[in-house]
Scaffold this active site. Structure first.
Site, short mmCIF file in Angstrom:
data_model
loop_
_atom_site.label_atom_id
_atom_site.label_comp_id
_atom_site.label_asym_id
_atom_site.label_seq_id
_atom_site.Cartn_x
_atom_site.Cartn_y
_atom_site.Cartn_z
N THR A 329 43.04 28.71 50.51
CA THR A 329 44.40 28.05 51.04
C THR A 329 44.14 26.89 51.72
O THR A 329 44.70 25.97 52.10
CB THR A 329 45.68 28.92 50.62
OG1 THR A 329 45.36 29.56 49.26
CG2 THR A 329 46.73 28.36 50.51
N GLN A 359 46.59 27.40 44.62
CA GLN A 359 46.96 27.59 45.43
C GLN A 359 46.71 26.07 45.88
O GLN A 359 44.86 25.35 46.15
CB GLN A 359 46.39 27.60 46.81
CG GLN A 359 46.75 29.66 46.98
CD GLN A 359 46.48 30.75 45.46
OE1 GLN A 359 45.84 30.07 44.27
NE2 GLN A 359 46.72 32.01 45.94
N GLN A 381 51.75 24.28 43.49
CA GLN A 381 51.48 25.60 44.02
C GLN A 381 51.30 25.77 45.51
O GLN A 381 50.27 25.07 45.81
CB GLN A 381 50.59 26.51 43.90
CG GLN A 381 50.45 28.60 43.75
CD GLN A 381 50.01 29.45 43.46
OE1 GLN A 381 49.36 28.88 41.95
NE2 GLN A 381 49.60 30.19 43.57
N ASP A 382 52.20 25.98 46.08
CA ASP A 382 52.12 25.83 47.74
C ASP A 382 51.89 24.62 48.33
O ASP A 382 51.06 24.10 48.67
CB ASP A 382 50.47 26.98 48.21
CG ASP A 382 51.13 28.11 47.89
OD1 ASP A 382 51.48 28.76 47.73
OD2 ASP A 382 49.40 28.58 47.88
N ARG A 471 60.14 34.68 47.28
CA ARG A 471 59.43 36.12 47.03
C ARG A 471 58.59 36.62 48.34
O ARG A 471 58.54 35.94 49.14
CB ARG A 471 59.03 36.39 45.92
CG ARG A 471 57.63 35.59 46.03
CD ARG A 471 56.57 35.83 44.65
NE ARG A 471 55.29 34.78 44.10
CZ ARG A 471 54.43 35.80 44.32
NH1 ARG A 471 54.38 36.24 43.91
NH2 ARG A 471 53.28 33.84 44.56
N TRP A 473 55.86 37.18 50.98
CA TRP A 473 54.81 37.68 51.11
C TRP A 473 53.91 38.38 51.52
O TRP A 473 53.19 39.08 51.66
CB TRP A 473 54.42 36.12 51.09
CG TRP A 473 52.55 35.58 51.41
CD1 TRP A 473 51.69 36.19 50.31
CD2 TRP A 473 52.15 34.77 52.20
NE1 TRP A 473 50.55 36.13 51.21
CE2 TRP A 473 51.15 34.78 52.40
CE3 TRP A 473 52.10 34.02 52.91
CZ2 TRP A 473 50.06 34.07 53.34
CZ3 TRP A 473 51.72 33.04 54.09
CH2 TRP A 473 50.28 33.41 54.15
#
Ligand SMILES: *[C@@H]1O[C@H](CO)[C@@H](O)[C@H](O)[C@H]1NC(C)=O
Ligand SMILES: *[C@@H]1O[C@H](CO)[C@@H](O)[C@H](O)[C@H]1NC(C)=O
Ligand SMILES: *[C@@H]1O[C@H](CO)[C@@H](O)[C@H](O)[C@H]1NC(C)=O
Ligand SMILES: *[C@@H]1O[C@H](CO)[C@@H](O)[C@H](O)[C@H]1NC(C)=O
Length: 567
Positions: A329, A359, A381-382, A471, A473
């Protein structure tokens, strides 16, 4: 000890206060103390006392053993010894990495990458510990209270790097081995943060000012009064220049233009021309255009101010992803910033891999005292990896799907538009996924005076693809949403689990003074770690002034900002 009735903070144990007071007085009086035997017993007591508030006491006592019989040791020595021991432990971990990945010929490309990432990250950790060591040594102890935030933030980043190294490793047996190898280092880093906090608390509770080194005190006094307020890593010459020219017109040192009308055609070339040991701001103007390149602002390239013609005009775009490129990532980022004091203005950063790439980072930042304003960060995402240190975002648009603002830094996002996008089939969105790993870390993610809205496509589908504020991690994930307008794209529960009960007791999520249809808190999650802030003073802890020590560096960035609460 002349405490003069000063109130002792509730969190500081009495034994500790006594222990450190002995150490402090010992440090002040040194050889004047009459009975050598007394001194010996008090110094070993003070090691025990200093280790008392740490989470890993045994490791702490061992790490400070060189000070046990030193009756002239000062609080600075204790902090430096703790940092020293941590440096050794991280170096041992580096050797350990070599042992775990000992057969390069048997490693697949992804494993090789994870190994290289780990080596880079652990080297960052060592360098930052060394920098913190000198930060502590450069300053008189009387300023420890002022510097505590900065020092703890730097030590926190050491834990972030260790975790990022682990995150890159996929195979579970390797992960376990590596995690064991990192254990000493993470424990000692955590201890160091606890020690800094305890000593700083005691010194200010007792109003003790120390002049450990009269010469450095005199030097500090000779510098202009403001000098001492700037971040500790910043050189005196930089301070002067940055302090003087942050307002008014800027003359670029380099101009990037695709059409050849500048000095360089790519941002990478302009960065490569950054002069060694440059002093003050280095200004790069990137003219309108779509720049298809992967950019890294290196650690040595500090205090860069890079500006474009607008977030929709000057765009840096890439499409690397974990899924399609089989890379960590960390490596998917289109634009990575490692050089401290970076300021980005009026630019767009994109990762166009799409939700299918999983990611896929658009912007990754691990630079201390960095700021972005009038920017766009677009991905899925990310999108925005706020990896480490202290960061500030203002008047930006940030879009994405899963965990699209994530990392383990102290980051404040102010007056920005946060857009939740359409994910892949069956997915749920989470605006944030903060990665605080150790309870001693001072990191967290704060969203203040922002608007959280869906992109048009998602609006009618908001219950098919539910969206949440965040959320966890990692175990101590910390996120505060305050003074913001939360759209009904956010589910009434507000927050979602990572996996089962993981971290629900230890995380630290809070909301304060929000408005909008998604802001009602009556149906929020009932986790132990979640609460609604009702006390203004508590909310103040998460403002730019207190949380980022913004008064020392935000004015230098030229970014508009408020240090306190909006209301
Ligand atoms: C004790 O600490 C002082 C102050 O840091 C240092 O100068 C000295 O070398 C230390 N002595 C021993 C024996 O380690
Ligand atoms: C830190 O380590 C260096 C090198 O290992 C050593 O010279 C120095 O005395 C140590 N300082 C403290 C305060 O422990
Ligand atoms: C961790 O510390 C212990 C005790 O000091 C030591 O025996 C062990 O070798 C260290 N582990 C690693 C991986 O460095
Ligand atoms: C600390 O002591 C100094 C001088 O003794 C005094 O001027 C100052 O007000 C005190 N600070 C606090 C916070 O009590």
């Amino acid at each position: 000890m002349g405490a003069g009735g000063r109130v002792i903070g509730a969190g500081v144990s009495v034994i500790l206060v006594i222990g450190v007071c002995i150490a402090v007085i010992g440090g002040l009086k040194g050889r004047n103390m009459a009975d050598e035997g007394d001194v010996l017993s008090t110094t070993s007591k003070s090691v025990a006392a200093i280790c008392n508030p740490t989470d890993y006491k045994q490791a702490c006592v061992e790490s400070l053993d060189t000070l046990v019989s030193n009756h002239t040791a000062t609080p600075t020595d204790f902090i430096q010894a703790a940092i020293n021991a941590t440096i050794k432990a991280v170096q041992q971990t580096l050797d350990h990495v070599g042992i775990i990945f000992d057969k390069p010929e048997e490693m697949n490309p992804y494993q090789k990458m994870a190994k290289e990432d780990c080596e880079d990250l652990l080297n960052f950790a060592v360098q930052e510990l060394q920098a913190t060591f000198s930060m502590v040594g450069d300053n008189d102890m009387h300023s420890l209270k002022d510097r505590e935030g900065e020092i703890s933030s730097w030590l926190s980043s050491v834990i972030s790097y260790q975790e990022t190294c682990l995150d890159g490793v996929e195979e579970s047996d390797m992960k376990i081995q590596l995690s064991n190898g990192l254990l000493n280092a993470t424990q000692l880093t955590s201890n160091a943060i606890a020690i800094v906090s305890a000593i700083s608390g005691i010194l200010s509770n007792f109003n003790i000012t120390l002049t450990t080194n009269p010469e450095s005190r005199r030097l500090a006094e000779r510098e202009d009064v403001k000098g001492g307020e700037y971040p500790g890593w910043m050189r005196a010459q930089d301070r002067k220049l940055l302090g003087s020219n942050h307002k008014g017109r800027v003359t670029p040192n380099a101009v990037v233009a695709k059409d050849g009308s500048g000095n360089f055609k790519t941002i990478g070339e302009a960065l490569a021309a950054y002069p060694k040991n440059h002093v003050g701001r280095y200004v790069i103007y990137v003219k309108a255009g779509i720049y298809n390149e992967y950019v890294t602002v290196e650690r040595t390239q500090t205090n860069i101010f890079m500006y474009g013609d607008g977030p929709r005009q000057t765009i840096i775009t890439g499409k690397k992803s974990f899924h399609f490129d089989k890379i960590t990532t960390f490596r998917t980022a289109t634009f990575s910033v490692m050089g401290n004091g970076f300021v980005g203005k009026s630019m767009g950063f994109q990762n166009t891999a799409g939700p299918e790439g999983h990611q896929a980072v658009a912007l990754r930042v691990q630079a201390d005292a960095s700021a972005f304003y009038n920017c766009r960060i677009d991905g899925y995402q990310d999108s925005l990896y706020v990896q480490a240190h202290r960061q500030f975002y203002r008047n930006c648009v940030i879009s994405g799907t899963i965990d699209f603002i994530f990392g383990d830094s102290s980051t404040l996002i102010q007056n920005s538009l946060i857009i939740v996008r359409m994910p892949m089939k069956g997915q749920k969105n989470s605006v944030t996924a903060h990665g605080r790993k150790d309870r001693r870390q001072t990191t967290g993610l704060v969203i203040q005076n922002c608007r959280i809205v869906p992109e048009q496509k998602l609006a009618p589908m908001k219950n098919v693809y539910p969206s949440y504020l965040g959320r966890p991690w990692k175990e101590y994930s910390r996120t505060v949403i305050m003074e913001s307008i939360i759209g009904d794209v956010i589910q009434p529960a507000g927050w979602m689990e990572w996996q089962g009960n993981f971290a629900l007791d230890t995380l630290d999520y809070a909301e304060y003074g929000n408005q909008g249809p998604g802001s009602a808190t009556n149906q929020r999650v009932r986790w132990r770690g979640f609460h609604v802030i009702t006390n203004r003073n508590e909310a103040l802890q998460y403002t730019a002034g207190q949380f980022l020590q913004g008064n020392t560096w935000l004015p230098l960035t030229g970014a508009p900002h408020i240090l306190g609460l909006k209301n």
